[in-house]
Design a protein around this motif. Structure first.
Motif, PDB file in Angstrom:
ATOM      1  N   GLU A   1       0.816  -1.200   0.000  1.00  0.00           N
ATOM      2  CA  GLU A   1       0.000   0.000   0.000  1.00  0.00           C
ATOM      3  C   GLU A   1       0.855   1.258   0.000  1.00  0.00           C
ATOM      4  O   GLU A   1       1.971   1.277   0.520  1.00  0.00           O
ATOM      5  CB  GLU A   1      -0.946   0.013   1.212  1.00  0.00           C
ATOM      6  N   PHE A   2       0.286   2.292  -0.562  1.00  0.00           N
ATOM      7  CA  PHE A   2       0.933   3.591  -0.665  1.00  0.00           C
ATOM      8  C   PHE A   2       1.030   4.248   0.699  1.00  0.00           C
ATOM      9  O   PHE A   2       0.088   4.182   1.499  1.00  0.00           O
ATOM     10  CB  PHE A   2       0.140   4.467  -1.622  1.00  0.00           C
TER      11      PHE A   2
ATOM     12  N   TRP B   1       5.169  12.259 -11.792  1.00  0.00           N
ATOM     13  CA  TRP B   1       3.826  11.835 -11.406  1.00  0.00           C
ATOM     14  C   TRP B   1       3.248  12.809 -10.400  1.00  0.00           C
ATOM     15  O   TRP B   1       3.964  13.394  -9.601  1.00  0.00           O
ATOM     16  CB  TRP B   1       3.849  10.441 -10.783  1.00  0.00           C
TER      17      TRP B   1
ATOM     18  N   VAL C   1      -1.894   9.502  -9.173  1.00  0.00           N
ATOM     19  CA  VAL C   1      -1.017   8.521  -9.813  1.00  0.00           C
ATOM     20  C   VAL C   1       0.208   8.219  -8.958  1.00  0.00           C
ATOM     21  O   VAL C   1       0.722   7.102  -8.956  1.00  0.00           O
ATOM     22  CB  VAL C   1      -0.605   9.019 -11.204  1.00  0.00           C
TER      23      VAL C   1
ATOM     24  N   VAL D   1       0.231   4.857  -7.016  1.00  0.00           N
ATOM     25  CA  VAL D   1       0.037   3.591  -7.706  1.00  0.00           C
ATOM     26  C   VAL D   1       1.373   2.845  -7.812  1.00  0.00           C
ATOM     27  O   VAL D   1       2.288   3.306  -8.492  1.00  0.00           O
ATOM     28  CB  VAL D   1      -0.538   3.826  -9.112  1.00  0.00           C
TER      29      VAL D   1
ATOM     30  N   LYS E   1       3.367   2.332 -11.172  1.00  0.00           N
ATOM     31  CA  LYS E   1       3.947   3.477 -11.881  1.00  0.00           C
ATOM     32  C   LYS E   1       5.435   3.653 -11.589  1.00  0.00           C
ATOM     33  O   LYS E   1       6.076   4.517 -12.167  1.00  0.00           O
ATOM     34  CB  LYS E   1       3.221   4.765 -11.492  1.00  0.00           C
TER      35      LYS E   1
END
Length: 128
Positions: free
Chosen positions: A46-47, A104, A108, A111, A114
């Motif tokens: 997860e971010f 980015w 975005v 993600v 990316k």
């Protein structure tokens, strides 16, 4: 070849602080978008936070860490940092540094797909 190395993980009690570092080598640092992700056992990656390569260093944070974590970068030192305060047991995970040579912006920036370059990760464990 881009190489990322994380450091600074460890064991800390709930409410404590840690500072993670990510050292980058191999490419021009100022052109990268960089981020932190984390992965707990049995969960998807997860971010956590990201910062892009505009001069202002635009940042983005996951809701779960807003107000507690701060991402920053030092272009001169080719390093990125994550200051983590008020840590909670649910912050326990392996934390990964990620980088990409494209610019980015949110959402975005959050993600994982990316980002072309990843570190090996550093373990953060928060005890209750």
């Amino acid at each position: 070849q881009v190489h990322l190395v994380e450091s600074g993980g460890g064991l800390v009690q709930a409410g404590g602080s840690l500072r993670l570092s990510c050292a980058l080598s191999g490419r021009t640092f100022s052109r990268f978008t960089m981020a932190w992700f984390r992965q707990a056992p049995g969960k998807e990656r997860e971010f956590v936070a990201a910062i892009n390569n505009w001069s202002s260093g635009t940042t983005s944070y996951a809701d779960s860490v807003k107000g507690r974590f701060t991402i920053s970068r030092d272009n001169a030192k080719t390093a990125m940092y994550l200051q983590m305060n008020s840590l909670k047991p649910e912050d326990t995970a392996v934390y990964y540094c990620a980088a990409d040579s494209r610019l980015w912006t949110a959402p975005v920036m959050g993600v994982p797909g990316k980002y072309d370059y990843w570190g090996q990760g550093t373990q953060v464990t928060v005890s209750s």
